[in-house]
Write a protein that holds these residues in place. Sequence first.
Motif, short mmCIF file in Angstrom:
data_model
loop_
_atom_site.label_atom_id
_atom_site.label_comp_id
_atom_site.label_asym_id
_atom_site.label_seq_id
_atom_site.Cartn_x
_atom_site.Cartn_y
_atom_site.Cartn_z
N ILE A 280 0.98 -1.15 0.06
CA ILE A 280 -0.10 0.05 0.03
C ILE A 280 0.85 1.33 0.09
O ILE A 280 1.67 1.48 0.87
N VAL A 281 0.81 2.12 -1.07
CA VAL A 281 1.82 3.21 -1.13
C VAL A 281 1.11 4.55 -0.87
O VAL A 281 -0.12 4.60 -1.21
N GLN A 282 1.57 5.57 -0.37
CA GLN A 282 1.25 6.71 0.05
C GLN A 282 1.54 7.92 -1.01
O GLN A 282 0.97 8.99 -0.70
N GLY A 283 2.70 7.66 -1.79
CA GLY A 283 3.30 8.75 -2.39
C GLY A 283 4.04 8.25 -3.52
O GLY A 283 3.97 6.96 -3.89
N ARG A 284 4.76 9.14 -4.48
CA ARG A 284 5.74 8.77 -5.48
C ARG A 284 6.82 7.94 -5.19
O ARG A 284 7.33 7.43 -6.00
N TYR A 285 7.19 7.96 -3.88
CA TYR A 285 8.48 7.60 -3.50
C TYR A 285 8.47 6.64 -2.29
O TYR A 285 8.60 7.23 -1.27
N PRO A 286 7.56 5.43 -2.63
CA PRO A 286 7.38 4.75 -1.33
C PRO A 286 8.71 4.42 -0.29
O PRO A 286 8.24 4.38 0.98
N LEU A 287 9.71 4.01 -0.85
CA LEU A 287 10.90 3.65 -0.14
C LEU A 287 11.28 4.83 0.79
O LEU A 287 12.06 4.65 1.71
N LEU A 288 11.33 5.99 0.13
CA LEU A 288 11.60 7.12 0.79
C LEU A 288 10.78 7.53 2.20
O LEU A 288 11.02 8.08 3.23
N GLN A 289 9.57 7.40 1.66
CA GLN A 289 8.51 7.72 2.50
C GLN A 289 8.35 6.75 3.92
O GLN A 289 7.70 7.02 4.96
N ASP A 290 8.52 5.46 3.54
CA ASP A 290 8.23 4.19 4.47
C ASP A 290 9.57 3.48 4.30
O ASP A 290 9.56 2.25 3.46
N PRO A 291 10.82 3.58 4.96
CA PRO A 291 11.63 2.73 4.99
C PRO A 291 11.60 1.41 5.45
O PRO A 291 12.46 0.16 5.00
N ASP A 292 10.45 0.97 6.10
CA ASP A 292 10.35 -0.13 6.60
C ASP A 292 9.46 -0.81 5.61
O ASP A 292 9.05 -2.08 5.92
N LEU A 293 9.07 -0.23 4.46
CA LEU A 293 8.08 -0.95 3.59
C LEU A 293 8.77 -2.38 3.13
O LEU A 293 7.84 -3.50 2.91
N PRO A 294 9.84 -2.47 2.92
CA PRO A 294 10.30 -3.95 2.38
C PRO A 294 10.09 -5.21 3.46
O PRO A 294 9.75 -6.12 3.17
N LEU A 295 10.33 -4.63 4.62
CA LEU A 295 10.01 -5.77 5.79
C LEU A 295 8.65 -5.82 5.78
O LEU A 295 8.38 -7.29 5.96
N LYS A 296 7.70 -5.02 5.69
CA LYS A 296 6.39 -5.21 5.68
C LYS A 296 5.85 -6.04 4.64
O LYS A 296 5.08 -7.19 4.69
N ILE A 297 6.24 -5.56 3.36
CA ILE A 297 5.66 -6.69 2.15
C ILE A 297 6.36 -8.16 2.35
O ILE A 297 5.51 -9.02 2.27
N ALA A 298 7.41 -8.39 2.97
CA ALA A 298 8.02 -9.77 3.16
C ALA A 298 7.17 -10.49 4.11
O ALA A 298 7.20 -11.69 3.99
N LYS A 299 6.74 -9.60 5.26
CA LYS A 299 5.95 -10.61 6.10
C LYS A 299 4.51 -10.72 5.87
O LYS A 299 3.87 -11.02 6.26
N GLY A 300 4.25 -10.16 4.59
CA GLY A 300 2.85 -10.44 4.07
C GLY A 300 1.92 -9.42 4.75
O GLY A 300 0.73 -9.76 4.60
N GLU A 301 2.29 -8.17 4.84
CA GLU A 301 1.26 -7.17 5.69
C GLU A 301 0.53 -6.42 4.71
O GLU A 301 -0.13 -5.47 4.90
N GLY A 302 0.95 -6.55 3.15
CA GLY A 302 0.14 -6.00 2.17
C GLY A 302 -1.05 -6.84 1.78
O GLY A 302 -1.48 -7.64 2.64
N TYR A 303 -1.51 -6.53 0.73
CA TYR A 303 -2.67 -7.36 -0.04
C TYR A 303 -2.17 -8.58 -0.45
O TYR A 303 -1.02 -8.67 -0.75
N LEU A 304 -2.86 -9.71 -0.46
CA LEU A 304 -2.77 -11.06 -0.81
C LEU A 304 -1.45 -11.48 -0.22
O LEU A 304 -0.39 -12.06 -0.78
#
Length: 833
Positions: A535-559
Amino acid sequence: MTQTRPRRGTALRLHRQLDRIWSPDPRLRGWLTTNNNNDIGRLFLAVATAFFVIGGILAMLIRAQLATPGSAFMGPEAYNQVFTMHGTVMMFLFAIPFFEALAVLLLPGMLGTRDLAYPRLGAYGLWVYIFGGSAVIIAMLLGLSPDGGWFMYPPLSSAAFSPGIGADVWLLGITSIEVSAIATAVEIVVTVLRYRAAGMSLSRMPIFAWYILVVAVMILTAFPPMILGSLLLEVERALGWPFFQVENGGDPLLWQHLFWLFGHPEVYIIFLPAAGMIATILPVMARTTLLGYGWVVAAAVSLGVLSFGLWVHHMFTTGIPHLGLAFFSAASTLVAVPTSIMIFSWIGTLWKGHVRMELPMLWLLGFFATFVIGGLTGVMLAIVPFNWQVHDTHFVVAHLHYVLIGGYVFPMIAAVYYFQPLLTGRFRFFRLGGIAFWLVVPAFHVTFLAVHVAGLLGQRRRTWTYDNGQGWELLNLAASIAAFVMAIGFALVILDIAVNTFVGLRGRRNPWEAPTLEWAAPIPSPNYGLASIPIVQGRYPLLQDPDLPLKIAKGEGYLGTATRNRRETLIVTTAQGKPLQIAVLPGNSPLPFVLAIVTSTSFLAPLVKAYWLSALALVGVVVVALVWVWTTAPRQTEGLVDAGHGTQLPVAAECPDPPGWWGSLFLLVADGVHFGALLFGYAFLWTVAPNWPPAEYLRPDLWPVLLALCGGGALALGPRLAGLAIALGRGTAAPLVLAAVGALALAAAAGSVILARPTPSGHAYDATLWLLAGHVGLHSLISLIMLGYLALRRIAGHGLRQGEANIVGLWADFTAGTGLVALSAAWLPGAFG
């Protein structure tokens, strides 16, 4: 079926589950059955690079021949084949497939999805490209290459002046490659518009996605005129239909119009992906964000649109009216405006950042120094009096190489070095890349500045030798020596990338500290791409949320789980990026490979006059396509399923606008442009060709006209009634029969045109009428096949879905609309003449 929210600490388990679902067959046959974008993209990239090497070797043969006056290195026949194949390989077999390969590899990660919209279509496009390109190269090795130039102007390329099968290999092989490009373009357009991360609106898309979307739409609208031109020329060569024969109502200028309707947009089709890579890499190298994102998007779209209004500037010396010269000259200079916006945006990005001089940045600086010169000489060529002076000289050759090598190859090398950690998981250890850069860029400028000057001094292109004393000797010798140095540099680039791919150092994720989603995946990117849809909130997701890769790996996004044991990804609304549907993607299958075989056979069998084999292969295309659709269509209705985050979404196949509807829509865009090009050719010959009008127009009887009107109406109405019946839970037999009868009636009306003009080889008018009627008949047959598929689904008890009826309705509407227009074009002049 439900999906439970993953617990923390399950990243490794989720990775193993997804990897099992998305992995190809580990055996050798896995390469023939895989449709994963990572596998397809890497194979695409390797084959395109191989063709680049072949094209480079041919270039060196040309420079060896031109190094000295009166050279005996090659004779005129061999030289003509070599320069024809050099242009063909570089333009058709390398440039477009190479950026398509990078798009297939990188787009899913950039968009935050797991794969492209049609994985099997991508695999099919790859194999058609390999088979078509291989046929062209094998013909060259057998001495069967064409020798009329990569532009294949008639009458030089006609059967009278180019006997043998060399020109036929070019026409049929290149057409099959263009089919591959259109398949990939459809896949890219639908992926960018519909398959993105949750919350990724159009204004939040990565800049490369915008560029590649523009390019894919350009492919869908630029390639069909070229396909039509190739079809016309091949039919003239094989059957004697005189589309380009002046004495029989044809005109060779028609080929130039159709070719450059493709050829000039192709220059921007090649440049824009490179520009997208520059806009992606440059801000990262400058440790900042792109300056003027909105302006750059607008410039890319503007350049894509303007590129279609420039084709006549390749024909300034053909005697077109002065008003046309003025219009196309002005349009040609106007493209400098959006190009300048991009250049100033990139310079401004460097100005506001802190540049690190890594190897990708070096190649981008090489681009700036080179492309600006190429752009300036392009503006010079847009000025009619100057164009008249240097047309068909080596000045044009030098301009083309400045634009294509400086504007395309240099940024693509930067892109490969930049994305190498993501694609291979390894970093550079050996440092050949820096040496290669300092060999290639200076040698390139020496080579083509010398060629520029030789052109200004009058050296003609496409000539195999020149006499001593012309003043070109030293220029050509310097250009040839520098060209060989440049070739050594390119060889070192390929060697450096290959060696570091296998023995480079392993490192951390996102080594460049880039802000975009493709770097959220582990390196190298796994088969499934992202463990969950972010789930992204802006044009530069990793700049706005540095923990996003970990959240994705844990399955905290959709599907974020794999409990349904199938390949799934998210479909979102086009503008806002809101979750809309769940796409179920097909698994590994040999069907794309088999379909590519029968498709390529249908194209290439006429080379050996095996028309029966070509017809049999076309039947095979239909059979394999039906099996393809039958095996991917779901048999049971699931309703709403859990997508995570407490969201229930429908499966895409059960929606009124399934992925097949979107794919059909954009495929019909290309089909519609093809039909428009056919009408353009008809009108062009009618207006300017000698020996028009023919002795007698086609004068229609009343019954074919009524048959066409009733048939077109029934064909368009039938699928709509079928869709309404599905919505009301009623039977669909009667609407399907109505549509089938309408298709047969429309085909019968088209057949009356053929019966009325039985000798298409006598005059271009009759040949064109046969093509118009053939268009109607072919699409009527396609509609019948689709209606038959729906009937078989109904007989098998699988039940029909609204989306399936809508897909068939889309094709039926197109067939009815274009059919009535085509028949009107054939009948109206005779009715009122």
